[in-house]
Design an enzyme around this catalytic site. Structure first.
Site, mmCIF file in Angstrom:
data_model
loop_
_atom_site.group_PDB
_atom_site.id
_atom_site.type_symbol
_atom_site.label_atom_id
_atom_site.label_comp_id
_atom_site.label_asym_id
_atom_site.label_seq_id
_atom_site.Cartn_x
_atom_site.Cartn_y
_atom_site.Cartn_z
ATOM 1 N N GLU A 128 58.224 -77.825 -13.795
ATOM 2 C CA GLU A 128 57.244 -78.901 -13.914
ATOM 3 C C GLU A 128 57.802 -80.233 -14.426
ATOM 4 O O GLU A 128 57.310 -80.803 -15.404
ATOM 5 C CB GLU A 128 56.080 -78.449 -14.806
ATOM 6 C CG GLU A 128 55.303 -77.292 -14.205
ATOM 7 C CD GLU A 128 54.057 -76.917 -15.004
ATOM 8 O OE1 GLU A 128 53.909 -77.360 -16.156
ATOM 9 O OE2 GLU A 128 53.225 -76.168 -14.459
ATOM 10 N N GLU A 183 52.875 -70.432 -10.256
ATOM 11 C CA GLU A 183 51.844 -70.196 -11.262
ATOM 12 C C GLU A 183 50.472 -70.393 -10.630
ATOM 13 O O GLU A 183 50.284 -71.291 -9.813
ATOM 14 C CB GLU A 183 51.986 -71.155 -12.447
ATOM 15 C CG GLU A 183 53.295 -71.059 -13.203
ATOM 16 C CD GLU A 183 53.351 -72.036 -14.384
ATOM 17 O OE1 GLU A 183 52.289 -72.561 -14.782
ATOM 18 O OE2 GLU A 183 54.465 -72.261 -14.894
#
Length: 673
Positions: free
Chosen positions: A324, A429
């Site tokens: 991320e 995710e």
């Protein structure tokens, strides 16, 4: 979409290897006699092989990478063939000895079997389920499905996953602060409390249960401090690497493949608490942006060298090089340069082509999947990592039952498109959450959007109380059924996925889980997660799914590694400018002359002749790592305010002094989870 009982790729195998029709009764009799003879031979030879020949072979196998054919699948009973034979494999109902010495009854209704031979610790004969290739077989990306779960909050802690760790120290908001508080609390166990967490939060039994749940991958987040720390960084250094090695051992035993995810970089790549420190983005952003990127690339290289060794490459098969990164601050161009440099380092360690090191996974940096279409054409085995969540924006007032189809309409089409436009695309995710309710889900003390108390962005209207969303003990059959259907829709829409996360720890306040939408394990135990992920097939009614195969280069075949020179030039390293900073030639930089901190390998007591590797796959990769120049001064890697450039040093000492533009300070971030 394939049927539940007969996955499409199994039908294709059966079509390709169909048994010809019998020509006569005589042929049947002859074949039956031959089959009986073969079975008799097997009954005699197999015990001799395992007890005598194989044992002798193990003692003389200096590489320690023996791989028996999976065609001789172990029996479900796991019973030894003689009183002196050690049980080294077994299926459903078999008993195995765990690493703590206790006995465990293995349950796997999907045809999976464990394999562990103390004299052959690198044997890859285990299989998670009948439909998942054994570790010593090829996993065909694009055809074989990735059905995985994250082991979040284990080796890289997060407040909402392991709330009890943080609730002990009120006001602590991230692992940086937790490490400081623990180190000062010598009476309470000091920093060793983190190792206690590593020992107990995830154990071997979790891996057995993950295989039994029909899952074939785990994504394991680790921080850079599993390798080293510098300059007063308070994290517990190196220790979590020991437990990652345990994870490799357990995954190997139960036939599970690992996606290793570098979750926290020095200085922070996103400013969120799961990067180690809540605050500013200091990778490829600000005064220390380039220096921190240099360190980060070194850690990618060190990890790649380890997992590309023959002893580990068939277990750790995917490498998420950075979790991320915030492209909002970094910029997609510089992120692309960083990704190409990471690719070069990984492939220098592993080599090019199928079977040589891991699939390289790139997070989309929140650009969106379509923003990476055509990135690095000809690259050898790269994939795109996508983290779709429905809970971190506008909050819904509708019940769970009204949201069952949202994953299909929101994610399904973009995943299909990306599989064609980029290549392998997986959701690293996702969760069952449609609201941001749950203890510390947004961070410690930040409130929730759902209740209108979230402190960032907004305004956030009060939708209602979070209590119905977190009081899972009160959920009725309709609520559990709706969550399960939502999970199935998510799985079908995403196709290749890792649920976030396997386990949520209990809160010390209530003594129970307070973020239930995020726990796969809790859902299995209480009836709202599917016990068989194959049930997801067709949940979205996808009438035009992406069809395999991937391009040959994307799976390590023909053309792999042949990135056009124009592309390499376009994304050359280092960047010519850094966001919120000066020209890179005037920024603090390191020199590549440091000693490489090679990661340690596991040790085995059963056989001293086992070769566990030396931590470094490519002996020709000899350049040093980035370290400070002795005559230079550097600001903190974790800048919390605008800091001017340090005085010039080394070769640049005679150059005119310039001050960097003041780096922008990252506001309190909107968490991605």
């Amino acid at each position: 979409m394939s049927s539940l009982s007969q996955p499409r790729f199994l039908k294709e195998k059966e079509a390709a290897y169909a048994v010809p029709a019998s020509r006569s009764r005589r042929n049947i009799i002859i074949l039956s006699a031959l089959a009986g003879l073969v079975l008799l031979i097997i009954a005699v030879v197999v015990p001799i092989y395992f007890l005598v020949i194989k044992h002798h072979s193990n003692n003389n196998d200096s590489a320690g990478t023996s791989k028996p054919s999976s065609s001789a699948s172990p029996s479900s009973s796991g019973s030894p063939s003689s009183p002196k034979a050690a049980i080294i494999t077994g299926g459903d109902g078999s008993t195995t000895t765990l690493d703590d010495g206790s006995s465990y009854t293995y349950h796997n209704a999907f045809g999976g079997y464990w394999y562990q031979d103390p004299n052959d610790p690198f044997n890859n004969g285990a299989r998670a389920q009948s439909w998942s290739p054994a570790l010593n077989e090829t996993f065909n990306y694009g055809s074989d499905s990735i059905w995985g779960v994250n082991l979040g909050g284990w080796l890289n802690t997060e407040p909402f996953i392991a709330p009890a760790l943080y609730q002990k120290y009120p006001g602590v908001i991230d692992e940086w602060g937790l490490s400081v508080a623990m180190a000062q609390d010598t009476a309470g166990g000091g920093l060793s409390q983190l190792e206690d967490h590593y020992k107990t939060f995830i154990t071997e039994v979790d891996f057995a249960q993950i295989a039994a749940a029909g899952l074939n991958f785990v994504r394991i987040p680790i921080p850079y401090w599993c390798i080293e720390t510098r300059d007063g960084e308070p994290f517990l250094p190196k220790t979590c690497w020991t437990y990652f090695l345990k994870a490799v051992e357990w995954a190997r035993k139960y036939g599970i493949r690992i996606n290793l995810d570098l979750h926290a970089l020095p200085g922070s790549q996103n400013g969120w608490n799961h990067s180690g420190k809540l605050g500013t983005v200091n990778v490829l952003n600000g005064t220390m942006g380039l220096a921190n990127a240099q360190r980060s690339l070194d850690y990618i290289r060190i990890l790649a060298e380890f997992i590309s060794q023959p002893q580990y490459k068939d277990v750790v098969v995917m490498f998420g090089v950075t979790n991320e990164p915030q492209s909002t601050f970094i910029g997609q161009e510089n992120l692309s340069r960083y990704y190409l440099q990471a690719y070069n380092l990984v492939r220098e360690a592993s080599g090019i082509g199928a079977g040589n090191g891991p699939m390289i996974s790139y997070h989309d940096g929140f650009v969106g999947l379509n923003g990476w279409a055509g990135f690095l054409p000809g690259a050898d085995r790269i994939s795109l990592d996508y983290h779709p969540y429905l809970c971190f924006g506008s909050q819904t007032s509708s019940p769970m039952s009204a949201n069952i189809n949202r994953p299909c309409t929101t994610w399904g089409g973009s995943m299909n498109d990306s599989m064609s436009a980029f290549g392998l695309t997986a959701a690293g995710e996702f969760s069952n959450a449609i609201t941001d309710c749950g203890t510390f889900v947004n961070g410690v003390g930040l409130g929730t959007r759902y209740e209108g108390t979230y402190q960032n962005g907004g305004p956030w209207p009060n939708i209602g109380s979070c209590q119905p969303w977190i009081d899972w003990q009160s959920w009725d059959a309709d609520m559990k059924s709706s969550i399960e259907k939502f999970a199935l829709s998510s799985m079908d829409a995403l196709q290749n996925w890792f649920f976030w996360t396997w386990k949520i720890g209990n809160s010390t306040t209530s003594g129970t889980v307070e973020s239930p939408a995020w726990s796969y394990q809790l859902g299995l135990q209480n009836g709202w997660m599917p016990t068989d992920p194959r049930k997801a097939s067709g949940a979205c009614g996808n009438t035009d799914p992406w069809q395999p195969p991937l391009a040959p280069s994307q799976t390590g075949g023909s053309g792999a590694g042949q990135i056009p020179a124009s592309v390499s030039s376009q994304f050359a390293w280092p960047p010519t400018a850094i966001s919120n900073a000066a020209d890179v030639t005037l920024l603090p930089q390191y020199t590549q002359t440091g000693t490489i901190p090679t990661l340690p390998v596991p040790s085995f007591t059963a056989s001293s002749s086992v070769n566990a590797g030396n931590g470094w796959a490519n002996p020709s990769d000899t350049s040093g790592i980035a370290v400070p120049i002795a005559t230079c001064t550097y600001p903190s890697a974790w800048l919390e305010s605008a800091v001017p450039l340090p005085p010039p040093c080394g070769p640049q000492a005679a150059a005119p002094q310039r001050r960097a533009d003041e780096p922008a300070i990252t506001p309190a971030p909107t968490p991605s989870r």
